[in-house]
Design a protein around this motif. Sequence first.
Motif, PDB file in Angstrom:
ATOM      1  N   VAL A   1       0.866  -1.185   0.000  1.00 41.20           N
ATOM      2  CA  VAL A   1       0.000   0.000   0.000  1.00 41.20           C
ATOM      3  C   VAL A   1       0.898   1.230   0.000  1.00 41.20           C
ATOM      4  O   VAL A   1       1.811   1.339   0.827  1.00 41.20           O
ATOM      5  CB  VAL A   1      -0.929   0.016   1.229  1.00 41.20           C
ATOM      6  N   ASN A   2       0.637   2.152  -0.927  1.00 40.32           N
ATOM      7  CA  ASN A   2       1.498   3.333  -1.058  1.00 40.32           C
ATOM      8  C   ASN A   2       0.651   4.580  -1.259  1.00 40.32           C
ATOM      9  O   ASN A   2      -0.496   4.505  -1.731  1.00 40.32           O
ATOM     10  CB  ASN A   2       2.453   3.167  -2.238  1.00 40.32           C
ATOM     11  N   ASP A   3       1.221   5.745  -0.900  1.00 40.02           N
ATOM     12  CA  ASP A   3       0.536   7.013  -1.115  1.00 40.02           C
ATOM     13  C   ASP A   3       0.316   7.247  -2.613  1.00 40.02           C
ATOM     14  O   ASP A   3       1.007   6.668  -3.456  1.00 40.02           O
ATOM     15  CB  ASP A   3       1.349   8.172  -0.541  1.00 40.02           C
ATOM     16  N   ALA A   4      -0.625   8.131  -2.914  1.00 38.56           N
ATOM     17  CA  ALA A   4      -0.824   8.529  -4.302  1.00 38.56           C
ATOM     18  C   ALA A   4       0.403   9.285  -4.810  1.00 38.56           C
ATOM     19  O   ALA A   4       1.174   9.848  -4.033  1.00 38.56           O
ATOM     20  CB  ALA A   4      -2.070   9.399  -4.430  1.00 38.56           C
ATOM     21  N   LYS A   5       0.603   9.273  -6.116  1.00 41.77           N
ATOM     22  CA  LYS A   5       1.773   9.939  -6.678  1.00 41.77           C
ATOM     23  C   LYS A   5       1.776  11.430  -6.382  1.00 41.77           C
ATOM     24  O   LYS A   5       2.827  12.028  -6.176  1.00 41.77           O
ATOM     25  CB  LYS A   5       1.816   9.709  -8.198  1.00 41.77           C
ATOM     26  N   ASP A   6       0.605  12.056  -6.412  1.00 43.18           N
ATOM     27  CA  ASP A   6       0.506  13.493  -6.159  1.00 43.18           C
ATOM     28  C   ASP A   6      -0.026  13.755  -4.756  1.00 43.18           C
ATOM     29  O   ASP A   6      -0.791  14.693  -4.532  1.00 43.18           O
ATOM     30  CB  ASP A   6      -0.397  14.164  -7.194  1.00 43.18           C
ATOM     31  N   ALA A   7       0.368  12.912  -3.796  1.00 43.34           N
ATOM     32  CA  ALA A   7      -0.134  13.059  -2.425  1.00 43.34           C
ATOM     33  C   ALA A   7       0.330  14.375  -1.847  1.00 43.34           C
ATOM     34  O   ALA A   7       1.472  14.790  -2.008  1.00 43.34           O
ATOM     35  CB  ALA A   7       0.341  11.902  -1.553  1.00 43.34           C
ATOM     36  N   GLY A   8      -0.582  15.051  -1.125  1.00 44.89           N
ATOM     37  CA  GLY A   8      -0.250  16.286  -0.433  1.00 44.89           C
ATOM     38  C   GLY A   8      -0.577  16.161   1.021  1.00 44.89           C
ATOM     39  O   GLY A   8      -1.132  15.168   1.488  1.00 44.89           O
ATOM     40  N   SER A   9      -0.228  17.177   1.785  1.00 46.30           N
ATOM     41  CA  SER A   9      -0.485  17.170   3.223  1.00 46.30           C
ATOM     42  C   SER A   9      -1.855  17.761   3.495  1.00 46.30           C
ATOM     43  O   SER A   9      -2.227  18.788   2.922  1.00 46.30           O
ATOM     44  CB  SER A   9       0.582  17.982   3.963  1.00 46.30           C
ATOM     45  N   GLY A  10      -2.601  17.135   4.355  1.00 51.25           N
ATOM     46  CA  GLY A  10      -3.929  17.600   4.706  1.00 51.25           C
ATOM     47  C   GLY A  10      -3.891  18.883   5.498  1.00 51.25           C
ATOM     48  O   GLY A  10      -2.876  19.280   6.055  1.00 51.25           O
ATOM     49  N   GLY A  11      -5.027  19.555   5.585  1.00 52.60           N
ATOM     50  CA  GLY A  11      -5.095  20.812   6.302  1.00 52.60           C
ATOM     51  C   GLY A  11      -4.822  20.672   7.769  1.00 52.60           C
ATOM     52  O   GLY A  11      -4.108  21.468   8.376  1.00 52.60           O
ATOM     53  N   ASP A  12      -5.382  19.644   8.419  1.00 60.45           N
ATOM     54  CA  ASP A  12      -5.174  19.475   9.849  1.00 60.45           C
ATOM     55  C   ASP A  12      -4.420  18.203  10.179  1.00 60.45           C
ATOM     56  O   ASP A  12      -4.102  17.949  11.335  1.00 60.45           O
ATOM     57  CB  ASP A  12      -6.514  19.477  10.595  1.00 60.45           C
ATOM     58  N   GLY A  13      -4.088  17.425   9.176  1.00 59.04           N
ATOM     59  CA  GLY A  13      -3.298  16.225   9.418  1.00 59.04           C
ATOM     60  C   GLY A  13      -4.028  15.123  10.158  1.00 59.04           C
ATOM     61  O   GLY A  13      -3.405  14.178  10.603  1.00 59.04           O
ATOM     62  N   ASP A  14      -5.346  15.240  10.337  1.00 55.20           N
ATOM     63  CA  ASP A  14      -6.082  14.226  11.076  1.00 55.20           C
ATOM     64  C   ASP A  14      -6.286  12.988  10.220  1.00 55.20           C
ATOM     65  O   ASP A  14      -6.393  13.061   8.996  1.00 55.20           O
ATOM     66  CB  ASP A  14      -7.459  14.762  11.508  1.00 55.20           C
ATOM     67  N   PRO A  15      -6.341  11.817  10.847  1.00 58.50           N
ATOM     68  CA  PRO A  15      -6.642  10.602  10.092  1.00 58.50           C
ATOM     69  C   PRO A  15      -8.042  10.648   9.518  1.00 58.50           C
ATOM     70  O   PRO A  15      -8.858  11.483   9.897  1.00 58.50           O
ATOM     71  CB  PRO A  15      -6.506   9.494  11.151  1.00 58.50           C
ATOM     72  N   ARG A  16      -8.318   9.707   8.622  1.00 61.15           N
ATOM     73  CA  ARG A  16      -9.655   9.662   8.039  1.00 61.15           C
ATOM     74  C   ARG A  16     -10.685   9.298   9.090  1.00 61.15           C
ATOM     75  O   ARG A  16     -10.445   8.487   9.966  1.00 61.15           O
ATOM     76  CB  ARG A  16      -9.691   8.634   6.903  1.00 61.15           C
TER      77      ARG A  16
ATOM     78  N   GLY B   1     -15.977   9.269   6.072  1.00 63.42           N
ATOM     79  CA  GLY B   1     -15.503   9.831   4.818  1.00 63.42           C
ATOM     80  C   GLY B   1     -14.013   9.618   4.645  1.00 63.42           C
ATOM     81  O   GLY B   1     -13.335   9.064   5.489  1.00 63.42           O
ATOM     82  N   PHE B   2     -13.485  10.082   3.499  1.00 64.94           N
ATOM     83  CA  PHE B   2     -12.084   9.910   3.164  1.00 64.94           C
ATOM     84  C   PHE B   2     -11.372  11.253   3.212  1.00 64.94           C
ATOM     85  O   PHE B   2     -11.974  12.304   3.028  1.00 64.94           O
ATOM     86  CB  PHE B   2     -11.934   9.326   1.753  1.00 64.94           C
TER      87      PHE B   2
ATOM     88  N   LEU C   1     -12.717  -3.969   0.018  1.00 66.13           N
ATOM     89  CA  LEU C   1     -13.463  -3.013  -0.809  1.00 66.13           C
ATOM     90  C   LEU C   1     -13.163  -1.583  -0.394  1.00 66.13           C
ATOM     91  O   LEU C   1     -13.126  -0.672  -1.233  1.00 66.13           O
ATOM     92  CB  LEU C   1     -14.961  -3.304  -0.694  1.00 66.13           C
ATOM     93  N   TYR C   2     -12.926  -1.352   0.889  1.00 68.32           N
ATOM     94  CA  TYR C   2     -12.531  -0.027   1.378  1.00 68.32           C
ATOM     95  C   TYR C   2     -11.211   0.393   0.749  1.00 68.32           C
ATOM     96  O   TYR C   2     -11.053   1.526   0.274  1.00 68.32           O
ATOM     97  CB  TYR C   2     -12.421  -0.077   2.902  1.00 68.32           C
ATOM     98  N   LEU C   3     -10.248  -0.522   0.708  1.00 64.46           N
ATOM     99  CA  LEU C   3      -8.949  -0.225   0.113  1.00 64.46           C
ATOM    100  C   LEU C   3      -9.088   0.036  -1.378  1.00 64.46           C
ATOM    101  O   LEU C   3      -8.427   0.923  -1.934  1.00 64.46           O
ATOM    102  CB  LEU C   3      -7.988  -1.387   0.371  1.00 64.46           C
TER     103      LEU C   3
ATOM    104  N   GLN D   1      -8.210   3.474  -3.690  1.00 68.32           N
ATOM    105  CA  GLN D   1      -7.433   3.442  -4.925  1.00 68.32           C
ATOM    106  C   GLN D   1      -8.164   4.147  -6.063  1.00 68.32           C
ATOM    107  O   GLN D   1      -7.559   4.936  -6.807  1.00 68.32           O
ATOM    108  CB  GLN D   1      -7.133   1.991  -5.303  1.00 68.32           C
ATOM    109  N   GLU D   2      -9.436   3.886  -6.198  1.00 68.78           N
ATOM    110  CA  GLU D   2     -10.200   4.462  -7.308  1.00 68.78           C
ATOM    111  C   GLU D   2     -10.484   5.949  -7.099  1.00 68.78           C
ATOM    112  O   GLU D   2     -10.475   6.721  -8.061  1.00 68.78           O
ATOM    113  CB  GLU D   2     -11.509   3.699  -7.486  1.00 68.78           C
ATOM    114  N   SER D   3     -10.735   6.356  -5.866  1.00 68.28           N
ATOM    115  CA  SER D   3     -11.166   7.733  -5.617  1.00 68.28           C
ATOM    116  C   SER D   3     -10.012   8.692  -5.354  1.00 68.28           C
ATOM    117  O   SER D   3     -10.093   9.868  -5.711  1.00 68.28           O
ATOM    118  CB  SER D   3     -12.139   7.766  -4.424  1.00 68.28           C
ATOM    119  N   TYR D   4      -8.930   8.197  -4.731  1.00 66.63           N
ATOM    120  CA  TYR D   4      -7.875   9.118  -4.297  1.00 66.63           C
ATOM    121  C   TYR D   4      -6.495   8.736  -4.794  1.00 66.63           C
ATOM    122  O   TYR D   4      -5.509   9.346  -4.394  1.00 66.63           O
ATOM    123  CB  TYR D   4      -7.870   9.213  -2.766  1.00 66.63           C
ATOM    124  N   GLY D   5      -6.409   7.745  -5.649  1.00 67.66           N
ATOM    125  CA  GLY D   5      -5.135   7.427  -6.275  1.00 67.66           C
ATOM    126  C   GLY D   5      -4.164   6.670  -5.414  1.00 67.66           C
ATOM    127  O   GLY D   5      -2.988   6.525  -5.790  1.00 67.66           O
TER     128      GLY D   5
END
Length: 281
Positions: free
Chosen positions: A136-151, A155-156, A235-237, A241-245
């Motif tokens: 499992v790896n981050d998306a190629k264009d992964a960025g840092s979230g506004g507050d850094g909180d987990p999902r 929601g995602f 299915l969550y994983l 993959q489909e929604s957030y890369g």
Amino acid sequence: MSLITNVMDHSLDDGYAEAAERKKAAGDGGMPKTLRAKLGLAAGLVLAALVVTVGAAQARVAAPVVAKERQELVDRIDRETETADKLEDSVDQLREDVSARQREALKHSGGSTESETVGILSGATAVHGPGVKLVVNDAKDAGSGGDGDPRETTGFSDTGRVRDRDMQRVVNGLWESGAEAVSINGQRLTALSAIRAAGDAILVDNKPLVPPYTVLAVGDGQRLSTRFQNSADGLYLNALQESYGIRTGISVEDDLRLPAAPSVIVRTAQPSTEKSEKGTS
């Protein structure tokens, strides 16, 4: 047009123009005229030059001292870092020694299959066998979230980063699908393992992980892979993959090797042969 012409011809207010003419006629150029004023100006310039000179000299004198103190601080940090590394290596060696002694004790505790099974399931014994490898790896264009909180469960996150909650669901899904032993990036998971977050970093038993996250699960390879991918966590994983890369890959392996978990103490209970003294009259 006459107003514009007047403004262009008299750009300076009449009052200012008159004051400038009086000043010019009086010969006042802004410089001191009297001897006392000239001496005061000269003294001020000499004092300013003296202050600048003294400050530069003091800075030059203090520079070697500051450099020496800085180097001493750097050397001290290096020594403390080296000491900490040695202590960490010593702790790792002691953990390996404890784990080896535990495995040896489990092997010689009557030679029972039950003791070996307990060691495997508790994580105190290294295991190998068929299973699945999940990356499992981050998306190629992964960025840092506004507050850094987990999902959150409702929601995602739209940052494209894998969070601790995602890895929790992955591991729980593998256990539920029939995994007998699980590790993440070489760290064996037990019933006491904790997957937490510190900012954007994922911690397993307080040790930070670096993506990609390689999850190894020992079990019936093909059956384990199919059950996991069809489970709610699989299915969550797939939705991540489909929604957030987020990048994932799963494969069935013939032989996986998982290390023993450090500092795991296995305790077994023995049935008591003493008769209860309660209930007699």
